[in-house]
Design a protein around this motif. Structure first.
Motif, PDB file in Angstrom:
ATOM      1  N   THR A  63      35.896  34.128  46.366  1.00  0.00           N
ATOM      2  CA  THR A  63      36.242  34.734  45.075  1.00  0.00           C
ATOM      3  C   THR A  63      35.000  34.981  44.236  1.00  0.00           C
ATOM      4  O   THR A  63      34.850  36.047  43.604  1.00  0.00           O
ATOM      5  CB  THR A  63      37.218  33.824  44.310  1.00  0.00           C
ATOM      6  OG1 THR A  63      38.334  33.522  45.144  1.00  0.00           O
ATOM      7  CG2 THR A  63      37.704  34.507  43.050  1.00  0.00           C
ATOM      8  N   SER A  64      34.068  34.008  44.215  1.00  0.00           N
ATOM      9  CA  SER A  64      32.841  34.167  43.434  1.00  0.00           C
ATOM     10  C   SER A  64      31.995  35.321  43.951  1.00  0.00           C
ATOM     11  O   SER A  64      31.464  36.126  43.169  1.00  0.00           O
ATOM     12  CB  SER A  64      32.041  32.865  43.464  1.00  0.00           C
ATOM     13  OG  SER A  64      32.804  31.786  42.984  1.00  0.00           O
ATOM     14  N   VAL A  67      33.539  38.634  42.894  1.00  0.00           N
ATOM     15  CA  VAL A  67      33.362  38.934  41.469  1.00  0.00           C
ATOM     16  C   VAL A  67      31.924  39.319  41.163  1.00  0.00           C
ATOM     17  O   VAL A  67      31.650  40.253  40.388  1.00  0.00           O
ATOM     18  CB  VAL A  67      33.802  37.723  40.620  1.00  0.00           C
ATOM     19  CG1 VAL A  67      33.428  37.925  39.155  1.00  0.00           C
ATOM     20  CG2 VAL A  67      35.297  37.502  40.758  1.00  0.00           C
ATOM     21  N   TRP A  74      37.296  38.040  36.898  1.00  0.00           N
ATOM     22  CA  TRP A  74      37.747  36.819  37.554  1.00  0.00           C
ATOM     23  C   TRP A  74      39.253  36.837  37.792  1.00  0.00           C
ATOM     24  O   TRP A  74      39.738  36.377  38.820  1.00  0.00           O
ATOM     25  CB  TRP A  74      37.355  35.596  36.715  1.00  0.00           C
ATOM     26  CG  TRP A  74      35.958  35.132  37.010  1.00  0.00           C
ATOM     27  CD1 TRP A  74      34.830  35.376  36.290  1.00  0.00           C
ATOM     28  CD2 TRP A  74      35.549  34.352  38.138  1.00  0.00           C
ATOM     29  NE1 TRP A  74      33.747  34.806  36.880  1.00  0.00           N
ATOM     30  CE2 TRP A  74      34.152  34.160  38.019  1.00  0.00           C
ATOM     31  CE3 TRP A  74      36.219  33.800  39.221  1.00  0.00           C
ATOM     32  CZ2 TRP A  74      33.423  33.436  38.945  1.00  0.00           C
ATOM     33  CZ3 TRP A  74      35.492  33.068  40.155  1.00  0.00           C
ATOM     34  CH2 TRP A  74      34.114  32.893  40.015  1.00  0.00           C
ATOM     35  N   GLY A  77      39.902  39.050  40.762  1.00  0.00           N
ATOM     36  CA  GLY A  77      39.468  38.399  41.993  1.00  0.00           C
ATOM     37  C   GLY A  77      40.438  37.323  42.449  1.00  0.00           C
ATOM     38  O   GLY A  77      40.772  37.230  43.631  1.00  0.00           O
ATOM     39  N   ILE A  78      40.907  36.495  41.506  1.00  0.00           N
ATOM     40  CA  ILE A  78      41.862  35.439  41.860  1.00  0.00           C
ATOM     41  C   ILE A  78      43.173  36.031  42.353  1.00  0.00           C
ATOM     42  O   ILE A  78      43.749  35.582  43.356  1.00  0.00           O
ATOM     43  CB  ILE A  78      42.099  34.519  40.644  1.00  0.00           C
ATOM     44  CG1 ILE A  78      40.818  33.749  40.321  1.00  0.00           C
ATOM     45  CG2 ILE A  78      43.258  33.556  40.909  1.00  0.00           C
ATOM     46  CD1 ILE A  78      40.897  32.933  39.059  1.00  0.00           C
ATOM     47  N   VAL A  81      42.738  37.350  45.934  1.00  0.00           N
ATOM     48  CA  VAL A  81      42.687  36.272  46.919  1.00  0.00           C
ATOM     49  C   VAL A  81      44.079  35.692  47.157  1.00  0.00           C
ATOM     50  O   VAL A  81      44.496  35.466  48.295  1.00  0.00           O
ATOM     51  CB  VAL A  81      41.708  35.174  46.461  1.00  0.00           C
ATOM     52  CG1 VAL A  81      41.822  33.949  47.355  1.00  0.00           C
ATOM     53  CG2 VAL A  81      40.279  35.696  46.479  1.00  0.00           C
TER      54      VAL A  81
END
Length: 552
Positions: A63-64, A67, A74, A77-78, A81
């Motif tokens: 995820t990081s 982003v 964020w 992205g979350i 996922v």
């Protein structure tokens, strides 16, 4: 309540034979079984993530990266996922559903399952010890049920068949028990001679939810995930080489600082206490934040407990006990008293104050669906169940940590625990002092001698005082605990093996450890006098020998 009519064996066999014409060949499960496969796979993924915090690290890392290297936020992205995980789980569930087949004959039930590796499990009816039904809202609306079959010595439910007709599920259970009756809903499955021993109404449910376990573990998992996230970001972002990463870090710290200061100002406005004027006062918002997190996790855990144990009923029918529970999914579990191998009781501090206890009766080494589990019930229910199980074995023992005459454990047990807790920290501090000359080592010694040693002594003393055992001619109970109590009771006629062990300290002090092994648990009594351990070992071995000779 729907009235029930007992099924005669001849009529049962006729109805069973009628349905066998449709199930005697391999067939797929109902399309609604896809929900079962999806839910079970999703539960496996969730369990793997929440039981081991380190499993979050790859997800946080991916995820990081997404982003940082894209224009995603964020939140986006979350969400991406999570969506990918759900899609993968759904694809796996579809493949598992497509591969699943089952067959029911007059002699056995067989299941084929797997995706890349197909496994076929055949279980003859005479090996089945328990048949349990579970019905969710969709299954109740469509007249379906999920069954799980448990056999002697199985580590979990050996066969599970989702989304089959309720009539067939009832007939399968009736074929195994020969005393189960047909009804329209699980909640109404009480025979004419059935007896309701306990029902968890609203007030007992609230009390039991207050005593629920796992809040501290959830808190530790949340804090662990937070620190893993921080460590991952710190390792991935290099402010010296990337100004964007530096800005991101500054922004993240600014958001945290802004939250902290805003929270502190709110507390100061409400209480008129100048907490922002000192560093000591500024710790209050942090303490309150942790307290609120614990409270939220506790309420979430209590809500989950209330949903899964809603309208819990304990029913008795002849020599069998069953429980029915659940708000959205009604789940029923059955055990027979003569098949119960061990009974466990646990009480934490809250349960001791409210005079409640958690009781588990195990009839084999199987999963929770084949154990009679009663969470935070009154001690009167405990006494009634233990009396039934104990008297079936001929025992007069009672599972009560206060009134039972437990035999104490040798004081050597205390010294072993105490020395075991302090020896490693002592050696670390001692070696550091011998090879280093740090000025702060005197404070370490002070903390060790005035802090760690008294704590270890207190913990060892409490555990030693609470440890004990009691036996009669038919069963045995061991007791242990620190803040609460744990009691394990086992029948001698269900023992698989018994052994005596001696460590170096035990050989030096003339003590032994007696371990009584069942399929469900081990009852361990440490630091018994050698002669007493041999006496118990010989008696239990004699019981095992007599029991085995009766089978020949």
């Amino acid at each position: 309540m729907v009235a029930e009519q007992p099924i005669e064996p001849s009529r049962l066999q006729d109805e069973f034979d009628t349905l066998l014409s449709d199930y005697s060949t391999w067939r797929m499960a109902s399309p609604f079984a896809l929900l079962f496969f999806f839910g079970s796979r999703l539960a496996m993924v969730s369990k793997a993530l929440f039981q081991q915090v380190t499993n979050f690290v790859p997800i946080v890392g991916v995820t990081s990266l997404a982003v940082i290297n894209t224009e995603l936020t964020w939140y986006q992205g979350i969400l991406i996922v999570v969506a990918l995980i759900l899609i993968i789980v759904f694809i796996v569930a579809v493949l598992a559903y497509r591969r699943f087949r089952f067959r029911i004959t007059n002699e056995s039930i067989a299941v084929k399952s797997g995706i890349l590796r197909i496994t076929q499990t055949d279980v003859r009816w005479e090996r089945v010890r328990a048949v349990n039904l579970e019905r969710g809202p969709i299954e109740r609306a469509l007249g379906l049920a999920q069954i799980s079959l448990d056999t002697a010595g199985s580590a979990a439910a050996e066969v599970q068949v989702p989304a089959i007709k309720l009539q067939l599920a009832e007939l399968i259970r009736a074929k195994v028990s020969m005393e189960t009756t047909v009804s329209d809903t699980i909640g109404d499955e009480v025979s004419n001679n059935g007896q309701q021993m306990y029902r968890m109404d609203l007030i007992p449910l609230v009390k039991a939810s207050f005593c629920t376990q796992g809040t501290l573990a959830m808190m530790a998992a949340a804090l662990g995930a937070f620190f893993w996230l921080g460590a991952t970001l710190y390792n991935m972002l290099d402010p010296d080489e990337n100004s964007d990463n530096e800005a991101f870090l500054h922004q993240a710290f600014n958001v945290a600082e802004q939250y902290y200061l805003t929270f502190a100002d709110k507390i100061e406005q409400i209480t008129s206490i100048p907490i922002t004027q000192s560093w000591l006062g500024m710790t209050i918002p942090g303490i309150l934040t942790v307290f609120m997190l614990i409270t939220v996790l506790f309420l979430a855990r209590a809500l989950y407990f209330s949903v899964t144990n809603y309208d819990l009923q304990l029913l008795r029918r002849n020599n069998a006990l069953s429980t029915v529970r659940g708000l959205f999914t009604k789940k029923r579990t059955n055990v027979k008293l003569e098949r119960v191998q061990s009974v466990s009781l646990k009480m934490n501090v809250r349960e001791i104050g409210l005079k409640l206890c958690r009781l588990t009766a195990k009839q084999s080494m199987s999963g929770k669906e084949h154990m009679l589990s009663l969470p935070s019930v009154p001690t009167s229910v405990r006494d009634e169940i233990v009396e039934l199980a104990a008297l079936e074995a001929g025992s007069q023992l009672r599972l009560d940590p206060k009134t039972q005459s437990f035999q104490p454990i040798s004081i050597v047990y205390f010294w072993q625990m105490f020395i075991g807790l302090i020896i490693v920290p002592f050696l670390v501090v001692l070696i550091t002092s011998l090879f280093s000359d740090f000025s702060w080592l005197q404070w370490v010694w002070l903390g060790f001698l005035c802090g760690w040693v008294p704590i270890c002594a207190t913990v060892s003393l409490v555990r030693w005082r609470k440890a004990g055992y009691v036996v009669d001619l038919y069963s045995m109970i061991s007791k242990s605990g620190l803040l609460g109590y744990t009691l394990d009771m086992g029948k001698f006629k269900k023992v698989q093996r018994v052994r005596i062990e001696q460590s170096f300290i035990q050989r030096f002090t003339g003590k032994s450890t007696l371990t009584v092994s069942y399929a469900t648990t081990n009852i361990v009594v440490p630091f018994l006098a050698r002669a007493r351990a041999i006496q118990l070992h010989d008696y239990i071995s004699h019981v095992i020998t007599v029991r085995n000779s009766e089978w020949h």
